[in-house]
Design a protein around this motif. Structure first.
Motif, PDB file in Angstrom:
ATOM      1  N   ILE A 476       0.865  -1.192   0.000  1.00  0.00           N
ATOM      2  CA  ILE A 476       0.000   0.000   0.000  1.00  0.00           C
ATOM      3  C   ILE A 476       0.900   1.239   0.000  1.00  0.00           C
ATOM      4  CG2 ILE A 476      -1.770   1.281   1.271  1.00  0.00           C
ATOM      5  CD1 ILE A 476      -2.484  -1.437   2.621  1.00  0.00           C
ATOM      6  N   ARG A 477       0.761   2.061  -1.107  1.00  0.00           N
ATOM      7  CA  ARG A 477       1.626   3.246  -1.236  1.00  0.00           C
ATOM      8  C   ARG A 477       1.301   4.255  -0.125  1.00  0.00           C
ATOM      9  NH1 ARG A 477       0.971   4.029  -6.064  1.00  0.00           N
ATOM     10  NH2 ARG A 477       2.997   3.468  -6.966  1.00  0.00           N
ATOM     11  N   LYS A 478       2.342   4.782   0.514  1.00  0.00           N
ATOM     12  CA  LYS A 478       2.174   5.742   1.614  1.00  0.00           C
ATOM     13  C   LYS A 478       2.822   7.097   1.311  1.00  0.00           C
ATOM     14  CE  LYS A 478       0.487   6.387   5.759  1.00  0.00           C
ATOM     15  NZ  LYS A 478      -0.977   6.271   5.984  1.00  0.00           N
ATOM     16  N   GLN A 479       3.952   7.088   0.580  1.00  0.00           N
ATOM     17  CA  GLN A 479       4.668   8.341   0.329  1.00  0.00           C
ATOM     18  C   GLN A 479       5.527   8.202  -0.918  1.00  0.00           C
ATOM     19  OE1 GLN A 479       7.537   9.405   3.326  1.00  0.00           O
ATOM     20  NE2 GLN A 479       7.421  11.603   2.887  1.00  0.00           N
ATOM     21  N   THR A 480       5.578   9.276  -1.682  1.00  0.00           N
ATOM     22  CA  THR A 480       6.420   9.310  -2.879  1.00  0.00           C
ATOM     23  C   THR A 480       7.569  10.287  -2.633  1.00  0.00           C
ATOM     24  OG1 THR A 480       4.532   8.835  -4.314  1.00  0.00           O
ATOM     25  CG2 THR A 480       6.486   9.817  -5.340  1.00  0.00           C
ATOM     26  N   LEU A 481       8.768   9.798  -2.914  1.00  0.00           N
ATOM     27  CA  LEU A 481       9.971  10.617  -2.789  1.00  0.00           C
ATOM     28  C   LEU A 481      10.563  10.861  -4.171  1.00  0.00           C
ATOM     29  CD1 LEU A 481      11.641   8.793   0.256  1.00  0.00           C
ATOM     30  CD2 LEU A 481      10.123  10.777   0.312  1.00  0.00           C
ATOM     31  N   ALA A 482      11.639  11.629  -4.222  1.00  0.00           N
ATOM     32  CA  ALA A 482      12.253  11.949  -5.519  1.00  0.00           C
ATOM     33  C   ALA A 482      12.761  10.713  -6.223  1.00  0.00           C
ATOM     34  CB  ALA A 482      13.395  12.948  -5.305  1.00  0.00           C
ATOM     35  N   ASN A 483      13.340   9.786  -5.461  1.00  0.00           N
ATOM     36  CA  ASN A 483      13.957   8.604  -6.078  1.00  0.00           C
ATOM     37  C   ASN A 483      13.335   7.288  -5.620  1.00  0.00           C
ATOM     38  OD1 ASN A 483      15.958  10.143  -7.483  1.00  0.00           O
ATOM     39  ND2 ASN A 483      17.005  10.414  -5.485  1.00  0.00           N
ATOM     40  N   ALA A 484      12.284   7.362  -4.799  1.00  0.00           N
ATOM     41  CA  ALA A 484      11.751   6.117  -4.259  1.00  0.00           C
ATOM     42  C   ALA A 484      10.293   6.270  -3.859  1.00  0.00           C
ATOM     43  CB  ALA A 484      12.595   5.687  -3.057  1.00  0.00           C
ATOM     44  N   GLU A 485       9.681   5.123  -3.575  1.00  0.00           N
ATOM     45  CA  GLU A 485       8.315   5.081  -3.047  1.00  0.00           C
ATOM     46  C   GLU A 485       8.359   4.350  -1.699  1.00  0.00           C
ATOM     47  OE1 GLU A 485       5.523   6.219  -4.377  1.00  0.00           O
ATOM     48  OE2 GLU A 485       6.133   6.726  -6.432  1.00  0.00           O
ATOM     49  N   ARG A 486       7.469   4.783  -0.766  1.00  0.00           N
ATOM     50  CA  ARG A 486       7.378   4.116   0.528  1.00  0.00           C
ATOM     51  C   ARG A 486       6.012   3.461   0.657  1.00  0.00           C
ATOM     52  NH1 ARG A 486      10.337   8.607   4.503  1.00  0.00           N
ATOM     53  NH2 ARG A 486      12.490   8.071   3.855  1.00  0.00           N
ATOM     54  N   PHE A 487       6.026   2.200   1.182  1.00  0.00           N
ATOM     55  CA  PHE A 487       4.806   1.401   1.249  1.00  0.00           C
ATOM     56  C   PHE A 487       4.637   0.839   2.667  1.00  0.00           C
ATOM     57  CE2 PHE A 487       6.573   1.234  -2.995  1.00  0.00           C
ATOM     58  CZ  PHE A 487       5.486   1.447  -3.814  1.00  0.00           C
ATOM     59  N   ILE A 488       3.419   0.415   2.960  1.00  0.00           N
ATOM     60  CA  ILE A 488       3.139  -0.319   4.189  1.00  0.00           C
ATOM     61  C   ILE A 488       2.363  -1.574   3.814  1.00  0.00           C
ATOM     62  CG2 ILE A 488       3.137   1.720   5.685  1.00  0.00           C
ATOM     63  CD1 ILE A 488       0.038   1.592   5.583  1.00  0.00           C
ATOM     64  N   THR A 489       2.323  -2.525   4.780  1.00  0.00           N
ATOM     65  CA  THR A 489       1.490  -3.713   4.626  1.00  0.00           C
ATOM     66  C   THR A 489       0.717  -3.918   5.916  1.00  0.00           C
ATOM     67  OG1 THR A 489       3.128  -5.262   5.494  1.00  0.00           O
ATOM     68  CG2 THR A 489       3.264  -4.753   3.131  1.00  0.00           C
ATOM     69  N   PRO A 490      -0.428  -4.561   5.876  1.00  0.00           N
ATOM     70  CA  PRO A 490      -1.193  -4.812   7.111  1.00  0.00           C
ATOM     71  C   PRO A 490      -0.364  -5.538   8.158  1.00  0.00           C
ATOM     72  CG  PRO A 490      -2.530  -5.258   5.192  1.00  0.00           C
ATOM     73  CD  PRO A 490      -1.148  -5.010   4.664  1.00  0.00           C
ATOM     74  N   GLU A 491       0.437  -6.499   7.710  1.00  0.00           N
ATOM     75  CA  GLU A 491       1.257  -7.268   8.655  1.00  0.00           C
ATOM     76  C   GLU A 491       2.283  -6.367   9.338  1.00  0.00           C
ATOM     77  OE1 GLU A 491       4.018 -11.317   8.617  1.00  0.00           O
ATOM     78  OE2 GLU A 491       3.688 -10.206   6.765  1.00  0.00           O
ATOM     79  N   LEU A 492       2.903  -5.447   8.562  1.00  0.00           N
ATOM     80  CA  LEU A 492       3.906  -4.535   9.114  1.00  0.00           C
ATOM     81  C   LEU A 492       3.289  -3.590  10.151  1.00  0.00           C
ATOM     82  CD1 LEU A 492       6.837  -3.508   8.971  1.00  0.00           C
ATOM     83  CD2 LEU A 492       6.121  -1.953   7.145  1.00  0.00           C
ATOM     84  N   LYS A 493       2.101  -3.036   9.844  1.00  0.00           N
ATOM     85  CA  LYS A 493       1.481  -2.090  10.769  1.00  0.00           C
ATOM     86  C   LYS A 493       1.017  -2.780  12.050  1.00  0.00           C
ATOM     87  CE  LYS A 493       1.516   1.524   9.998  1.00  0.00           C
ATOM     88  NZ  LYS A 493       2.670   2.430  10.152  1.00  0.00           N
ATOM     89  N   GLU A 494       0.589  -4.036  11.923  1.00  0.00           N
ATOM     90  CA  GLU A 494       0.137  -4.776  13.105  1.00  0.00           C
ATOM     91  C   GLU A 494       1.293  -4.997  14.079  1.00  0.00           C
ATOM     92  OE1 GLU A 494      -1.654  -9.189  14.239  1.00  0.00           O
ATOM     93  OE2 GLU A 494      -1.748  -8.487  12.160  1.00  0.00           O
ATOM     94  N   TYR A 495       2.427  -5.382  13.515  1.00  0.00           N
ATOM     95  CA  TYR A 495       3.569  -5.638  14.393  1.00  0.00           C
ATOM     96  C   TYR A 495       4.148  -4.321  14.938  1.00  0.00           C
ATOM     97  CZ  TYR A 495       6.684  -9.086  16.339  1.00  0.00           C
ATOM     98  OH  TYR A 495       7.325  -9.916  17.221  1.00  0.00           O
ATOM     99  N   GLU A 496       4.024  -3.254  14.138  1.00  0.00           N
ATOM    100  CA  GLU A 496       4.482  -1.933  14.590  1.00  0.00           C
ATOM    101  C   GLU A 496       3.774  -1.519  15.877  1.00  0.00           C
ATOM    102  OE1 GLU A 496       3.181   2.356  13.230  1.00  0.00           O
ATOM    103  OE2 GLU A 496       4.555   1.482  11.739  1.00  0.00           O
ATOM    104  N   GLN A 497       2.471  -1.745  15.916  1.00  0.00           N
ATOM    105  CA  GLN A 497       1.717  -1.384  17.103  1.00  0.00           C
ATOM    106  C   GLN A 497       2.200  -2.144  18.327  1.00  0.00           C
ATOM    107  OE1 GLN A 497      -0.495   1.086  17.399  1.00  0.00           O
ATOM    108  NE2 GLN A 497       0.059   1.566  15.280  1.00  0.00           N
ATOM    109  N   LYS A 498       2.541  -3.409  18.089  1.00  0.00           N
ATOM    110  CA  LYS A 498       3.018  -4.242  19.202  1.00  0.00           C
ATOM    111  C   LYS A 498       4.370  -3.744  19.720  1.00  0.00           C
ATOM    112  CE  LYS A 498       3.576  -9.116  20.444  1.00  0.00           C
ATOM    113  NZ  LYS A 498       3.538 -10.497  19.958  1.00  0.00           N
ATOM    114  N   ILE A 499       5.279  -3.409  18.772  1.00  0.00           N
ATOM    115  CA  ILE A 499       6.620  -2.952  19.172  1.00  0.00           C
ATOM    116  C   ILE A 499       6.547  -1.605  19.873  1.00  0.00           C
ATOM    117  CG2 ILE A 499       8.877  -2.221  18.318  1.00  0.00           C
ATOM    118  CD1 ILE A 499       8.443  -4.150  15.967  1.00  0.00           C
ATOM    119  N   LEU A 500       5.899  -0.629  19.193  1.00  0.00           N
ATOM    120  CA  LEU A 500       5.834   0.719  19.758  1.00  0.00           C
ATOM    121  C   LEU A 500       5.058   0.749  21.055  1.00  0.00           C
ATOM    122  CD1 LEU A 500       5.315   2.903  16.568  1.00  0.00           C
ATOM    123  CD2 LEU A 500       7.428   2.324  17.754  1.00  0.00           C
ATOM    124  N   GLY A 501       4.051  -0.043  21.166  1.00  0.00           N
ATOM    125  CA  GLY A 501       3.290  -0.120  22.412  1.00  0.00           C
ATOM    126  C   GLY A 501       4.151  -0.608  23.552  1.00  0.00           C
ATOM    127  N   ALA A 502       4.996  -1.600  23.254  1.00  0.00           N
ATOM    128  CA  ALA A 502       5.893  -2.136  24.287  1.00  0.00           C
ATOM    129  C   ALA A 502       6.907  -1.082  24.702  1.00  0.00           C
ATOM    130  CB  ALA A 502       6.600  -3.380  23.774  1.00  0.00           C
TER     131      ALA A 502
END
Length: 850
Positions: A476-502
């Motif tokens: 899922i596209r999240k941000q466009t840069l001059a030389n690259a694109e940044r994406f997320i996935t449901p699996e990545l965001k789910e684990y992010e919440q677990k890490i940052l919450g901890a």
């Protein structure tokens, strides 16, 4: 119309109108309006502006919150108060304006950080009714003292000793000249009537009854402390001490200055002072205690002997002294650490310092128990009972903990299971992210793929434009840069919440557990401060013993009264500064029969050094120190008075001579039979005969006193040496000089008898005056001496003639005197006597006019 934030600012500012308001906005403390205009140049920061609503701009400047201590110190040192306003709720959990409150007002007297280690920072208050009351406290250490006196002179003397950084006064006292040297804060008189202090110190009711005026000053002081630290309980202030003049010698400002006890006249700080010679303390609180002892010598013989016993024990046990000094190098400032704990400003590093210091106590107890001195073992109980707290702190605090309490990593692994579990999740999560990056590279074939993180988007997958054709459909596209694109996935965001919450939870939990630890320490305040006071005393005794051994001092013999005898006494400071030569020792013997020594001799020969050394030896003995003498018998002095040197007081418009006369008058008003007086060149600030007359009269006055104060009186008026023949208590001493032609050598030896010359021209030659000037001075000196000799001979001749006339020639009696002498007063009525008196008065007037 102002913005909501500016409305809040103005409301809070109205609570501290006399202070510069540090208003917390995010990571900065901001100042606005006049506060900004005042603070910017002092802090050397840019003055900018901010929209305040209605199209208006308000001056603004700011400082980062993590560096606030340095900026606070600058403003307070410049004489300003600062009100610290904090955000008291989480901005992320708040809708609208964050609630803010003033948590503390910092003034010169309420500073607890960035202080001189070995000096107190006193806040004082004065109150006056029939008596004068003084209360002073060091809020950084918890030392709280009261003092009451009938005399404003004695009150100002005590104020000059403690040198408060801030003095609280009711309005009616503000204009008095006595307070000129101090930073003043006006207080309403009603603040001195509060009873909060009595409610806090309920076990000290007798003190309130004994010193009612001083306790009113203390009430005002306590109220100010509570007002400037809202919500804080200063639990490290455990008791109120009373200063009793019958226990300690009161040293006036001139004596402290002239003897250079803790500050040099030359403005070089501690160097060249008695403190610099005696101070081998290793702890900050030991250094403060030694300074206090030097400025407050004891008057009670038993207390002096007790201190001397401790010092002697450590002089004789060099191994114990060395081991103690080595251990004290590991001791932090317990008093000020507990002040920070009490005020809620102690961080993890502070508790680590506390743990290290408490960890030294078992070794100290063992050393004292094994030492030769039973008297030193009396300190052991005060050092007991804190071992469990030391262990707890050592097990809890991370040695690498940051300064900030909100950044985590405060506690060691193993202290809390919950924290360890959350840390495992956090660190495991990061490993999972690294594994994910590797797996995605393999799955997509994009070797430059990266998994990154920022605070805006959280975790993301970054792919360069060159590899856009390989991007999986589920990204899922999240941000466009001059030389690259940044994406997320449901699996990545789910684990992010677990890490940052901890991570967030572990930071919050560490902070909460740290506060609980700090409260545990606060609960042990009384025991920790008892240990601190014991450590301070031991440190001072070890310091005095080290000084005695290094400088070859001896134990003085103390007695309540009688003669003063010093054999081969030396000036402790001058001796310590000599490198290539040895100090010339001198004896001093002052008895009740011969109690005033007139000392003559040339300038630079050592008169002042000799007199000061006697005063310093007496003072050293009365603080419990060994003294620089082969032998010394010291009667306890209730005062040491000095009149030394010459200086104008330009601030009050007083000339050198006026200052000198004021100091002499102060001495004569307060002298007692047990006083020691040092007078150097009294009368030299005015015309010769005026000065001689005053010096003569002062010497006669002191010699004729029934109380016979011990006095050393140096003078260039050689005429005074004749007083030895007319006053039994006076005797002459002079400084030895050896002549080689026109050259002189100072022997620095005090010898009985009077000096026959002043050697002023020879001293001028030593100072480097031109030869032709010196030649002219000799001619003038010869003329003046010849003239003075002729005048003296003529005076003696006239005096002899007058004596002969009065002895052998009967002068006729005045007719009026003859008439009065023959009058029968008893035969006159009161009316006749009155009429006769009026008639006699008229005849005398008539006779005077002829």
């Amino acid at each position: 119309m102002t913005t909501p934030m500016m409305q809040q600012y103005k409301s809070i500012k109205s609570q501290a109108p006399d202070a510069i308001l540090f208003f917390r906005l995010g990571d900065f403390y901001e100042m606005f309006g006049e506060d900004a205009r005042t603070a910017a140049p002092v802090l050397e920061i840019a003055l900018t502006g901010r929209d305040s609503g209605g199209g208006e701009r308000i001056p603004m400047c700011g400082v980062p919150h993590h560096a606030v201590d340095g900026y606070l110190l600058k403003l307070v040192s410049a004489g300003y108060k600062v009100a610290l306003c904090e955000q008291v709720e989480d901005p992320q959990a708040t809708k609208g304006i964050v609630r803010r409150e003033i948590i503390r007002i910092i003034s010169p007297g309420t500073m607890t950080d960035s202080l001189v280690e070995q000096a107190n920072n006193f806040l004082a208050a004065v109150y006056h009714d029939q008596d004068w009351g003084l209360a002073f406290v060091d809020v950084s250490t918890g030392e709280f003292t009261v003092f009451q006196t009938e005399s404003i002179d004695i009150l100002t003397t005590e104020l000059s000793r403690i040198r408060p950084s801030e003095l609280l006064l009711p309005a009616e006292l503000l204009k008095a000249k006595h307070w000129r040297p101090y930073y003043l804060t006006q207080r309403e008189k009603k603040t001195y009537q509060h009873t909060l202090l009595e409610q806090r110190f309920t076990e000290q009711t007798e003190l309130f009854q004994e010193f009612p005026t001083a306790m009113k000053a203390a009430n005002g002081l306590w109220q100010y402390i509570l007002e400037t630290s809202p919500g804080i309980d200063p639990s490290h202030i455990l008791k109120i001490n009373a200063y009793r003049p019958e226990h300690w010698m009161l040293l006036d400002p001139w004596t402290r200055r002239n003897l250079e006890l803790t500050e040099s006249i030359r403005g070089q700080g501690k160097k060249g002072t008695l403190l610099s010679v005696l101070d081998f303390t290793k702890t900050a609180f030991g250094g403060r205690l030694l300074r206090r002892w030097i400025e407050q010598p004891l008057l009670l013989k038993e207390e002096i002997e007790k201190r001397l016993d401790y010092v002697e024990a450590l002089v004789e046990d060099s191994f114990l002294r060395g081991d103690l000094i080595q251990l004290f190098n590991k001791v932090f400032d317990l008093e000020r650490l507990m002040g920070k704990v009490s005020y809620g400003t102690a961080n993890a590093r502070d508790l680590l310092s506390l743990a290290q210091t408490l960890g030294v106590l078992p070794q100290l107890r063992a050393l004292l128990a094994e030492g030769k001195s039973a008297s030193l073992q009396a300190f052991i109980p005060a050092l007991e009972g804190l071992d469990p707290l030391a262990v707890t702190l050592e097990q809890a605090i991370n040695p690498e903990a940051p300064i900030s309490l909100k950044d985590g990593n405060l506690l060691k692994a193993g202290y809390s299971e919950e924290i360890d579990e959350l840390r495992s999740i956090s660190s495991g999560g990061k490993a999972w992210v690294a594994k994910l990056e590797s797996m995605e590279k393999d799955r997509t074939g994009i070797r430059s793929l990266k998994v990154g993180y920022n605070k805006v988007f959280g975790y993301y997958i970054e792919v360069t434009h060159a590899n856009s054709h390989l991007i999986p459909a589920e990204y899922i596209r999240k941000q466009t840069l001059a030389n690259a694109e940044r994406f997320i996935t449901p699996e990545l965001k789910e684990y992010e919440q677990k890490i940052l919450g901890a991570e967030e939870k572990v930071t919050q939990l560490e902070y909460q557990l740290f506060l609980e630890l700090r409260e545990t320490v606060r609960g042990q305040a009384a025991r920790i401060l008892e240990a601190a006071h014991a450590l301070a005393e031991i440190d001072v005794y070890a310091s005095l013993a080290e000084a005695a051994v290094r400088h070859h001092y001896s134990r003085p013999v103390m007695k309540g009264e009688g003669g003063l005898t010093i054999i081969e006494g030396r000036h402790p400071v001058v001796e310590s500064m000599l490198q290539d030569t040895s100090f010339v020792p001198n004896d001093t013997i002052l008895t009740e029969d011969k109690h005033l020594a007139l000392i003559t001799g040339p300038n630079m020969a050592g008169k002042s050094t000799y007199m000061r050394q006697v005063a310093l030896i007496v003072l050293m003995a009365q603080i419990g120190s060994f003294v620089p003498a082969q032998q010394a018998t010291i009667p306890i002095a209730d005062h040491i008075f000095t009149r030394v040197g010459a200086s104008d007081d330009l601030a009050s418009g007083q000339s050198t001579f006026m200052v000198e006369m004021y100091e002499v008058a102060h001495i004569l008003r307060h002298v007692t039979p047990h006083s020691l007086i040092i007078l150097d060149e009294v009368g030299r600030g005015t015309a010769t005969y005026d000065g001689l007359s005053i010096a003569w009269a002062v010497a006669e006055y002191l010699a004729g006193q029934e109380n016979k104060p011990k006095t050393l009186f140096a003078t260039h008026y050689h005429e005074l040496t004749d007083l030895e023949e007319t006053h039994a208590g006076i005797f002459n001493l002079h400084v030895g000089v050896r002549e080689h032609g026109e050259e002189i050598v100072f022997l620095h030896k005090i010898i009985p008898g009077r000096a026959d010359r002043s050697y002023g021209i020879q001293v001028a030659k030593l100072a480097g005056l031109p030869a032709n000037l010196l030649h002219r001075a000799k001619i003038i000196l010869h003329e003046l001496e010849s003239s003075a000799k002729e005048n003296r001979q003529e005076h003696l001749l006239n005096k002899e003639k007058a004596t002969q006339l009065s002895l052998f020639e009967v002068q006729p009696l005045d007719p009026l005197l003859q008439e009065v002498s023959e009058l029968s007063v008893e035969d006159l009525t009161p009316r006749q006597a009155l009429d006769y008196l009026f008639d006699l008065k008229e005849r005398i007037k008539t006779a005077d006019s002829i």
